[in-house]
Scaffold this motif. Structure first.
Motif, PDB file in Angstrom:
ATOM      1  N   PHE A 127       0.816  -1.213   0.000  1.00 45.59           N
ATOM      2  CA  PHE A 127       0.000   0.000   0.000  1.00 45.59           C
ATOM      3  C   PHE A 127       0.853   1.267   0.000  1.00 45.59           C
ATOM      4  O   PHE A 127       0.537   2.248   0.693  1.00 45.59           O
ATOM      5  N   ALA A 128       1.918   1.278  -0.776  1.00 43.60           N
ATOM      6  CA  ALA A 128       2.801   2.444  -0.849  1.00 43.60           C
ATOM      7  C   ALA A 128       2.047   3.637  -1.446  1.00 43.60           C
ATOM      8  O   ALA A 128       1.302   3.490  -2.426  1.00 43.60           O
ATOM      9  N   PRO A 129       2.222   4.821  -0.855  1.00 46.61           N
ATOM     10  CA  PRO A 129       1.517   5.998  -1.380  1.00 46.61           C
ATOM     11  C   PRO A 129       2.104   6.456  -2.715  1.00 46.61           C
ATOM     12  O   PRO A 129       3.263   6.180  -3.026  1.00 46.61           O
ATOM     13  N   LYS A 130       1.279   7.156  -3.471  1.00 45.38           N
ATOM     14  CA  LYS A 130       1.746   7.692  -4.748  1.00 45.38           C
ATOM     15  C   LYS A 130       2.656   8.884  -4.494  1.00 45.38           C
ATOM     16  O   LYS A 130       2.451   9.651  -3.553  1.00 45.38           O
ATOM     17  N   LYS A 131       3.640   9.031  -5.375  1.00 45.68           N
ATOM     18  CA  LYS A 131       4.560  10.153  -5.261  1.00 45.68           C
ATOM     19  C   LYS A 131       3.934  11.425  -5.828  1.00 45.68           C
ATOM     20  O   LYS A 131       3.205  11.368  -6.825  1.00 45.68           O
ATOM     21  N   GLN A 156       9.779  19.370 -13.529  1.00 43.73           N
ATOM     22  CA  GLN A 156      11.157  18.910 -13.406  1.00 43.73           C
ATOM     23  C   GLN A 156      12.077  19.937 -12.745  1.00 43.73           C
ATOM     24  O   GLN A 156      12.927  19.585 -11.932  1.00 43.73           O
ATOM     25  N   ASP A 157      11.902  21.219 -13.075  1.00 44.15           N
ATOM     26  CA  ASP A 157      12.769  22.243 -12.483  1.00 44.15           C
ATOM     27  C   ASP A 157      12.494  22.400 -10.986  1.00 44.15           C
ATOM     28  O   ASP A 157      13.421  22.578 -10.190  1.00 44.15           O
ATOM     29  N   GLN A 158      11.228  22.315 -10.560  1.00 41.20           N
ATOM     30  CA  GLN A 158      10.898  22.393  -9.131  1.00 41.20           C
ATOM     31  C   GLN A 158      11.418  21.168  -8.381  1.00 41.20           C
ATOM     32  O   GLN A 158      11.904  21.291  -7.260  1.00 41.20           O
ATOM     33  N   GLN A 159      11.325  19.998  -9.008  1.00 40.26           N
ATOM     34  CA  GLN A 159      11.821  18.782  -8.363  1.00 40.26           C
ATOM     35  C   GLN A 159      13.336  18.857  -8.176  1.00 40.26           C
ATOM     36  O   GLN A 159      13.863  18.412  -7.156  1.00 40.26           O
ATOM     37  N   ALA A 160      14.040  19.442  -9.130  1.00 42.23           N
ATOM     38  CA  ALA A 160      15.492  19.598  -9.003  1.00 42.23           C
ATOM     39  C   ALA A 160      15.843  20.506  -7.827  1.00 42.23           C
ATOM     40  O   ALA A 160      16.807  20.242  -7.093  1.00 42.23           O
ATOM     41  N   ILE A 161      15.064  21.554  -7.629  1.00 42.46           N
ATOM     42  CA  ILE A 161      15.290  22.463  -6.496  1.00 42.46           C
ATOM     43  C   ILE A 161      15.035  21.728  -5.183  1.00 42.46           C
ATOM     44  O   ILE A 161      15.820  21.843  -4.228  1.00 42.46           O
ATOM     45  N   ARG A 212       7.924   9.632   0.833  1.00 38.62           N
ATOM     46  CA  ARG A 212       7.563   9.133  -0.505  1.00 38.62           C
ATOM     47  C   ARG A 212       6.401   9.935  -1.086  1.00 38.62           C
ATOM     48  O   ARG A 212       6.404  10.289  -2.258  1.00 38.62           O
ATOM     49  N   ARG A 213       5.396  10.211  -0.246  1.00 34.98           N
ATOM     50  CA  ARG A 213       4.222  10.957  -0.700  1.00 34.98           C
ATOM     51  C   ARG A 213       4.620  12.325  -1.253  1.00 34.98           C
ATOM     52  O   ARG A 213       4.064  12.797  -2.232  1.00 34.98           O
ATOM     53  N   GLN A 214       5.599  12.960  -0.619  1.00 41.16           N
ATOM     54  CA  GLN A 214       6.043  14.279  -1.056  1.00 41.16           C
ATOM     55  C   GLN A 214       7.139  14.214  -2.118  1.00 41.16           C
ATOM     56  O   GLN A 214       7.601  15.245  -2.592  1.00 41.16           O
ATOM     57  N   ASN A 215       7.571  12.997  -2.471  1.00 40.79           N
ATOM     58  CA  ASN A 215       8.595  12.777  -3.488  1.00 40.79           C
ATOM     59  C   ASN A 215       9.903  13.487  -3.111  1.00 40.79           C
ATOM     60  O   ASN A 215      10.475  14.229  -3.901  1.00 40.79           O
ATOM     61  N   LEU A 216      10.367  13.223  -1.883  1.00 43.82           N
ATOM     62  CA  LEU A 216      11.605  13.812  -1.389  1.00 43.82           C
ATOM     63  C   LEU A 216      12.715  12.766  -1.442  1.00 43.82           C
ATOM     64  O   LEU A 216      12.469  11.583  -1.224  1.00 43.82           O
ATOM     65  N   THR A 217      13.925  13.196  -1.713  1.00 42.76           N
ATOM     66  CA  THR A 217      15.067  12.292  -1.740  1.00 42.76           C
ATOM     67  C   THR A 217      15.939  12.563  -0.517  1.00 42.76           C
ATOM     68  O   THR A 217      16.934  13.279  -0.599  1.00 42.76           O
ATOM     69  N   ILE A 218      15.524  12.017   0.603  1.00 38.93           N
ATOM     70  CA  ILE A 218      16.231  12.193   1.869  1.00 38.93           C
ATOM     71  C   ILE A 218      17.056  10.936   2.128  1.00 38.93           C
ATOM     72  O   ILE A 218      16.567   9.813   1.963  1.00 38.93           O
TER      73      ILE A 218
END
Length: 118
Positions: free
Chosen positions: A19-23, A28-33, A60-66
């Motif tokens: 039941f993993a949440p959707k990202k 693309q430019d905002q995701q890079a920031i 994961r829900r917020q699509n963060l690369t921590i």
């Protein structure tokens, strides 16, 4: 007791996988920031800890690369205790302007991430 915890931990991991949440989708430019801003963050956690799973689901829900750090390893455990002050997970290490802040409690971590990246 160890066997019960081990079994419950595996059930938690299985349910989290199924039941993993959707990202969250960003341009693309905002995701890079966002990816650049999250480079200074590290989450000290245990894989099967329910509170850690809660924080990882929010990441994961917020699509963060921590960066996820396993606090069960002796080196990471000693860093968490010596620099963070206590052996408690989840713990978010935040480095800003040369200062390091250690944020404990899953609710506080998710609130911080929601305020900063939502």
């Amino acid at each position: 007791m160890f066997i019960v915890r081990w079994i419950l931990g595996r059930i938690i991991l299985l349910l989290n996988f199924v039941f993993a949440p959707k990202k969250r989708q960003r341009p693309q430019d905002q995701q890079a920031i966002v990816d650049q801003q999250t480079q200074s963050l590290a989450l000290y956690q245990y894989a099967a800890c329910p509170f850690c799973v809660k924080v990882r689901r929010d990441i994961r829900r917020q699509n963060l690369t921590i960066n996820l750090v396993d606090a069960k390893q002796d080196d990471n455990k000693s860093v968490l205790v010596s620099q963070g002050g206590k052996l408690q997970v989840p713990c978010l290490r935040i480095e800003q302007d040369g200062n390091t802040q250690w944020l404990y409690e899953s609710k506080a971590i998710t609130s911080y991430l929601n305020e900063r990246f939502a």
